[in-house]
Design an enzyme around this catalytic site. Structure first.
Site, mmCIF file in Angstrom:
data_model
loop_
_atom_site.group_PDB
_atom_site.id
_atom_site.type_symbol
_atom_site.label_atom_id
_atom_site.label_comp_id
_atom_site.label_asym_id
_atom_site.label_seq_id
_atom_site.Cartn_x
_atom_site.Cartn_y
_atom_site.Cartn_z
ATOM 1 N N LYS A 109 0.848 -1.188 0.000
ATOM 2 C CA LYS A 109 0.000 0.000 0.000
ATOM 3 C C LYS A 109 0.890 1.246 0.000
ATOM 4 O O LYS A 109 1.951 1.259 0.638
ATOM 5 C CB LYS A 109 -0.897 -0.032 1.240
ATOM 6 C CG LYS A 109 -1.948 1.064 1.312
ATOM 7 C CD LYS A 109 -2.838 0.834 2.528
ATOM 8 C CE LYS A 109 -3.909 1.903 2.668
ATOM 9 N NZ LYS A 109 -4.790 1.644 3.840
ATOM 10 N N SER A 184 -9.477 1.518 3.015
ATOM 11 C CA SER A 184 -8.663 2.374 2.167
ATOM 12 C C SER A 184 -7.624 1.621 1.343
ATOM 13 O O SER A 184 -7.014 2.186 0.432
ATOM 14 C CB SER A 184 -7.946 3.431 3.020
ATOM 15 O OG SER A 184 -7.092 2.828 3.984
ATOM 16 N N SER A 208 -9.671 -1.128 7.018
ATOM 17 C CA SER A 208 -9.119 -0.874 5.692
ATOM 18 C C SER A 208 -8.349 -2.022 5.069
ATOM 19 O O SER A 208 -7.994 -1.956 3.897
ATOM 20 C CB SER A 208 -8.233 0.372 5.723
ATOM 21 O OG SER A 208 -9.011 1.528 5.907
#
Length: 487
Positions: A109, A184, A208
């Site tokens: 990420k 996210s 997330s």
């Protein structure tokens, strides 16, 4: 600094595999090695039937073909990945095997710092940010032999659950590109589901990791708070932030978690704890486990999700000793997210306010109004909740809930109502960040439209072994994890 290509440059070459041609013979068979996942690939690498350069080449080629439709990557570190793969191949030739991640392509990420590689948190604010030091989890992955293949798109600064608001454009769900993948860590979910990496890391402050894992039909694990270091990760809320694996199977998640777990003396949230052999969980019997079902988590959910989870409970009841209803302790009325997020962004807002997406600003700015008294009370209540949840596990061993109350929504719908979209998504996941206890999501069905549905299994603090054991047993008793999007 070694030069890496951002996503647009990489895709513009039109021939990812040719651009990063790697040493080694052609594949012995026509089978695509990106279908192997971590476990399957590491077995072939260990025996010499597949080389790290061959595996990396296959993933780079697939990224070049598939990612333009999904927008999962911000940066593809192709040159570095190729060089690293060759180094790891040489190590194998010399008799050194680092373990099951040796030569395995893993993506990160884009809020996880990588020395010398762009790390933007999907924001124009950090469009040119290149860290000098790796995050602790990156160091651990590389020591374990992983090949970092790129940085993944996400909801800007991890402050949302749809991955629609990003500097490089929205991430798209591999099962339906007109829908969100959740967030996210949306790029992580989409990339794993679409076989654009063997596994990925996401971060989880309110769900997330688990939200995009559920929306993309993969496995996502948020371990006990502090078990994996968050040092070197752009924070959202240090009191609630976690980092964890996102993979195609529970077995792969266990292998990745093994590399991440452990005390970091420089980590602000890191805890001292014995780290067991998580792979051993896959051989653990589940017949003595007692399951708790908090029925409030089953209220006001999409009927198709309810039906799939009830069927999953039926399967689980056949592999455990009993199931009973439970009530979970009251959650704090206030959470520290707002003030902690504002504290990180305060100086940036002075200089770069115009570079934030308006929806992100709308979430960050109210944190300035939280008083010191209210923040102290939120932290106090958080500690009480983490004490209180332990008592629930005196009567049950694990909890089972739907991961999410809703199916993936359209990208345009998420744009129109960002706060509402995030609020509905985190309802069943965020409590377990407050409690600080491990939670995993595994696929448990599909809607009539072919959209994935997730089942959440939760354990007590440092109860990862039982969580993984039951998740793996359920996965192997069903076939949901075998389905793949038709890309």
């Amino acid at each position: 600094m070694a030069r890496d290509l951002d996503r647009r440059e990489f895709l513009a070459t039109g021939a990812a595999a040719a651009a990063f041609a790697l040493s080694g013979p052609a594949f012995a068979q026509a089978a695509d090695p990106t279908t192997l996942g971590i476990g399957g690939a590491q077995r072939l690498i260990r025996t010499g039937a597949l080389s790290p350069p061959e595996l990396v080449e296959a993933y780079l080629e697939r990224i070049g073909r598939i990612d333009p439709r999904l927008n999962a990557y911000v940066t593809v570190t192709g040159e570095r990945a190729a060089a690293r793969a060759r180094e790891l191949e040489a190590e194998l030739a010399g008799g050194r095997w680092r373990g099951p991640l040796h030569g395995i392509p893993i993506a990160l990420k884009d809020n996880i710092d990588t020395a010398g590689v762009l790390t933007t948190a999907a924001s124009a604010v950090f469009a040119d940010r290149v860290p000098d030091e790796d995050a602790e989890v990156v160091t651990r992955l590389e020591e374990a032999g992983a090949v970092i293949i790129g940085k993944l798109n996400m909801h800007e600064f991890a402050y949302g659950a749809t991955s629609v608001f990003t500097h490089t454009g929205p991430v798209r769900n591999p099962w339906d590109p007109e829908r969100t993948p959740g967030g996210s860590s949306g790029g992580s979910g989409a990339a794993v589901a679409a076989r654009l990496c063997a596994g990925a890391l996401g971060t989880d402050t309110g769900g997330s990791v688990r939200i995009p894992a559920a929306h993309c039909g993969i496995v996502g694990l948020k371990a006990t708070y502090g078990l994996a270091s968050i040092r070197g990760i752009i924070p959202l809320s240090v009191s609630l932030d976690h980092v964890g694996p996102m993979c195609r199977t529970v077995a792969d998640a266990a292998l990745l978690m093994q590399a991440l777990a452990g005390y970091d003396p420089r980590g602000i949230a890191s805890i001292r704890a014995d780290v067991p052999d998580y792979a051993s969980a896959l051989r653990r019997r589940t017949s003595s486990l007692r399951l708790g079902v908090p029925r409030t988590y089953y209220e006001d959910i999409d009927p198709q999700i309810g039906e799939a989870v009830e069927r999953a409970l039926g399967v689980l009841s056949g592999m455990t000793v009993n199931t009973r209803g439970v009530e979970l302790p009251e959650l704090p009325a206030g959470r520290p997210v707002g003030v902690e997020a504002y504290a990180y962004h305060a100086d940036l807002l002075d200089d770069r306010r115009e570079l934030y997406d308006p929806s992100t600003l709308a979430r960050i700015e109210p944190g300035a109004e939280v008083s010191a008294v209210d923040y102290a009370e939120a932290l106090y209540q958080l500690k009480l909740a983490r004490k209180a949840i332990a008592r629930v596990f005196e009567d049950v061993d694990l909890l089972v809930t739907p991961t999410l109350p809703v199916l993936p929504i359209g990208i345009e719908e998420a744009r129109e109502s960002p706060a509402e979209a995030t609020g509905s998504l985190i309802r069943n996941t965020a409590p377990f960040n407050s409690y600080g206890i491990p939670a995993i999501t595994v696929p448990c069905g599909f809607s009539r439209e072919g959209l994935p549905i997730g089942l959440q299994i939760v354990g007590p603090a440092l109860g990862e072994v039982d969580v993984l054991a039951l998740a793996h047993a359920y996965e192997q008793a069903t076939e949901w994890h075998l389905r793949t999007p038709s890309l």
